[in-house]
Design a protein around this motif. Structure first.
Motif, PDB file in Angstrom:
ATOM      1  N   UNK A 441     -36.955  24.962  60.975  1.00  0.00           N
ATOM      2  CA  UNK A 441     -35.820  25.874  61.103  1.00  0.00           C
ATOM      3  C   UNK A 441     -36.141  27.116  61.932  1.00  0.00           C
ATOM      4  N   UNK A 442     -37.405  27.316  62.285  1.00  0.00           N
ATOM      5  CA  UNK A 442     -37.831  28.555  62.938  1.00  0.00           C
ATOM      6  C   UNK A 442     -37.313  28.604  64.376  1.00  0.00           C
ATOM      7  N   UNK A 443     -36.922  29.773  64.800  1.00  0.00           N
ATOM      8  CA  UNK A 443     -36.469  29.971  66.165  1.00  0.00           C
ATOM      9  C   UNK A 443     -37.636  29.820  67.142  1.00  0.00           C
ATOM     10  N   UNK A 444     -37.385  29.130  68.261  1.00  0.00           N
ATOM     11  CA  UNK A 444     -38.429  28.964  69.258  1.00  0.00           C
ATOM     12  C   UNK A 444     -38.874  30.279  69.866  1.00  0.00           C
ATOM     13  N   UNK A 445     -37.950  31.199  70.084  1.00  0.00           N
ATOM     14  CA  UNK A 445     -38.310  32.495  70.660  1.00  0.00           C
ATOM     15  C   UNK A 445     -39.232  33.273  69.726  1.00  0.00           C
ATOM     16  N   UNK A 446     -39.059  33.081  68.411  1.00  0.00           N
ATOM     17  CA  UNK A 446     -39.935  33.766  67.450  1.00  0.00           C
ATOM     18  C   UNK A 446     -41.349  33.208  67.534  1.00  0.00           C
TER      19      UNK A 446
END
Length: 512
Positions: A441-446
Motif C-alpha cells: 500500500x506504500x506510495x512509490x514516491x515515499x
C-alpha cells in the motif's frame, strides 16, 4: 400530541446515515401518507405497519397520518424503517411517550402479526447510530447478538411492535411472543486446507509467502493439474487474523450481504472465487434497485481468486483496475451512489493457451501462435501491470511427489503464518506514523525519497529495467515494494541488490 419523531438509519454502501422519522396526525379522511424518497419496499411499509399495529393490539390513528423521512433528498431503501415508522405514529397518537421515542434509533421489519423480523446491515446501522451520538437503539431480537458487537450504545432486542412500545413506557399489557430468528446457515465441518498439502512447488510457495507478507497481487500461469487452484486456496491460511478496524469492516460487509455474523467479529480473511461467467456487476457490485456489494467487496481484507482468468470477459477484468489502485469502489446508478471498501489481494490463475498444454513436456499444444496471443490479450496490460508477482507453475515430476512427505512439517500454514506476521510487524514498525501498514500500500514516491531511498548499487537492476522499457514506472514502484517485503522476510534492515533482483525476477515471472 399531533407531531412526534424518532430515528432510523439509511445505508448507502457500508456507511449509515441517520434519518429522522416524523409523524403528523391531522384532521381529515383516514389516510397513511409516506414521503421522503422511499423505494418500493419502503413504500409498502404502509400496509405492513398498519396491519402489524392492529394485530399487536396498538392500532394506528383513524385520522390522516403523514410520515416524513428526513432529509427528504436522501434515497431510502428497504424494510428496515418499519419499526421507526410505527413508533413515530404511536408517539404522535400519544400511545408512546414522545421524549422516549425521540431519544432512540429503531431498526427492523414488521410482519403482519406485529413481530419484528431480522434485517441485513444491522452492524453498520448501529455503528452509524452510535457515531451520531445516540445512546439507545431498538433492533429485532434476531439481530440483537450482532448489534451487541458495537460498544458504547445500549442495544435493546425486542420481539415485536408491542414489546417495543412497552419498552418505551406505553401502558399496554405485555404479551409473550416467539422471536423471529434469522435462518441459520448449514454448517459443514471441513478441515481447513494446509500449505503442507502442496507437494513440491518450493518457488511457488516462497512467492505466496511474499504475497501474504506484503499484501501483493499474484498471477499464476500453468497447465491443468499443476496446482494453481490448490495454491490459491491456501493463501488465506497463511494470512494473519483480522483485528481492529479491518475486522469491523469485514464484519459490516458480511452483515450487508445477509450472510449472518454471530457472536464475534470476522477474524479470518475472506476468500471469494467467482466463476468466470460472472458479470461486471457480480464482480464489482451494482443492481437496478438497491446497490449490492460484489465479489471484490466481499473479499475485502482477504483474497479474490479468479480461476481461469483468461476466460473472463475483458470488460469484466478491466473493471478491477480502479479498485486495485484505490482500495475502494463507488457505484453510480440512477437511484444514487454507494461506496464500498475493496482492499483485497488479487490472485489470477490461467492456462498458458486455450488447450492448456503450451510449454508442457508431456503434452503437445494444438494452438496457433495467434490463438495464444488472443487468449492472453483478454488480460490487458494495464491490469497485469498492477500484479506484483507472476509465476509460471509446471506439473510435478515423480521425484517431487515422492519427496513431498519430507517437506510437509517445514511449511505448514501455521509456521508460514508466523513468518508472515513477523514480516508484517517489521513493516508496520517502519511505517508507523504513516497511513500505511503493508508494503503493497506504500506510495512509490515515499519509498524513493529520504532515508528510504536505496543505494545506487542496490537499485541498479531496477534502473536498467526501466531504461530498457522492460517495466513501467508503476512497475518500478511495485518492484520496490516487493523488495522491501523480501527484506522484511529475511529480517534485513533494507533491501540489497539480491532482494531487488529477486523482486524483479518475481515480477517478470519464474518457472517452478
Amino acid at each position: 400530541m399531533a407531531l412526534a419523531r424518532t430515528f432510523a438509519v439509511a445505508l448507502h454502501g457500508v456507511r449509515g446515515h441517520v434519518v429522522e422519522v416524523e409523524a403528523d396526525i391531522s384532521a381529515g379522511l383516514p389516510a397513511f401518507v409516506l414521503i421522503g424518497l422511499p423505494d418500493t419496499a419502503l413504500g409498502e411499509s404502509r400496509k405492513r405497519v398498519g396491519a402489524a399495529a392492529v394485530n399487536a393490539g396498538c392500532p394506528l390513528t383513524q385520522k390522516k397520518l403523514t410520515i416524513n423521512l428526513s432529509p427528504a433528498a436522501l434515497p431510502k431503501q428497504g424494510s428496515g424503517f418499519d419499526l421507526a415508522i410505527a413508533i413515530a405514529a404511536l408517539s404522535a397518537a400519544g400511545t408512546v411517550p414522545p421524549d422516549s421515542a425521540a431519544g432512540a434509533v429503531h431498526l427492523g421489519e414488521l410482519g403482519l402479526d406485529g413481530r419484528l423480523r431480522p434485517v441485513s446491515g444491522i452492524l453498520p446501522a448501529v455503528l452509524a447510530a452510535r457515531d451520531a451520538g445516540f445512546a439507545r437503539v431498538f433492533v429485532p431480537a434476531g439481530n440483537a447478538e450482532e448489534a451487541s458487537l458495537v460498544e458504547g450504545i445500549d442495544v435493546l432486542g425486542v420481539t415485536g411492535l408491542r414489546a417495543a412500545a412497552i419498552a418505551h413506557g406505553a401502558e399496554l399489557d405485555p404479551v409473550e411472543e416467539e422471536p423471529v430468528l434469522p435462518p441459520q446457515p448449514e454448517v459443514r465441518e471441513a478441515a481447513e486446507p494446509d500449505m503442507a498439502d502442496v507437494a513440491g512447488n518450493d518457488e511457488a510457495i516462497a512467492a505466496l509467502l511474499a504475497a501474504a507478507a506484503g499484501g501483493h497481487h499474484l498471477s499464476m500461469v500453468g497447465p491443468p493439474g499443476s496446482g494453481k487452484t490448490m495454491l490459491a486456496r491456501r493463501l488465506p491460511t497463511i494470512l494473519p487474523d483480522l483485528a481492529g478496524p479491518e475486522a469491523v469492516e469485514a464484519t459490516c460487509i458480511r452483515s450487508l450481504t445477509g450472510a449472518g455474523v454471530g457472536k464475534d467479529l470476522v477474524r479470518r480473511p475472506p476468500f471469494e472465487a467467482p466463476h468466470h461467467t460472472a458479470s461486471a456487476a457480480a464482480l464489482v457490485g451494482g443492481g437496478t434497485g438497491r446497490i449490492a456489494p460484489g465479489a471484490i467487496v466481499r473479499a475485502t481484507h482477504g483474497v479474490l481468486f479468479l480461476d481461469e482468468a483468461a476466460e473472463f470477459p475483458p470488460s469484466v477484468l478491466d473493471a478491477l483496475r480502479q479498485p486495485l489502485e484505490n482500495g475502494s469502489i463507488t457505484i453510480h446508478r440512477a437511484s444514487g451512489a454507494a461506496s464500498f471498501p475493496a482492499r483485497f489481494q488479487l490472485v489470477l490463475a490461467s492456462n498458458p493457451c486455450p488447450c492448456g498444454h503450451y510449454g508442457s513436456a508431456d503434452e503437445e499444444c494444438t494452438c496457433s501462435p495467434m490463438s495464444r496471443r488472443r487468449y492472453f490479450a483478454r488480460m490487458s496490460g494495464p491490469l497485469l501491470d498492477r500484479v506484483d508477482i507472476r509465476l509460471t507453475v509446471r506439473r510435478l515430476g515423480v521425484a517431487a511427489v515422492r519427496s513431498a512427505d519430507h517437506q510437509r512439517s517445514d511449511r505448514t500454514s501455521e509456521l508460514l503464518r508466523a513468518r508472515v506476521e513477523t514480516a508484517r510487524a517489521v513493516a508496520a514498525e517502519r511505517l508507523r506514523g504513516t497511513e500505511w501498514s503493508r508494503n503493497a500500500d506504500v506510495s512509490g514516491s515515499w519509498l524513493r525519497a529520504g532515508e528510504r531511498r536505496l543505494g545506487s548499487r542496490a537499485i541498479a537492476p531496477l534502473d536498467r529495467a526501466l531504461e530498457r522499457g522492460a517495466i513501467t514506472m508503476r512497475g518500478y514502484d511495485r518492484t520496490l515494494r516487493l523488495a522491501w517485503t523480501l527484506a522484511d522476510l529475511d529480517q534485513a534492515p533494507s533491501p540489497d541488490v539480491d532482494h531487488v533482483g529477486r523482486a524483479l525476477f518475481l515480477r517478470r515471472g519464474i518457472a517452478s
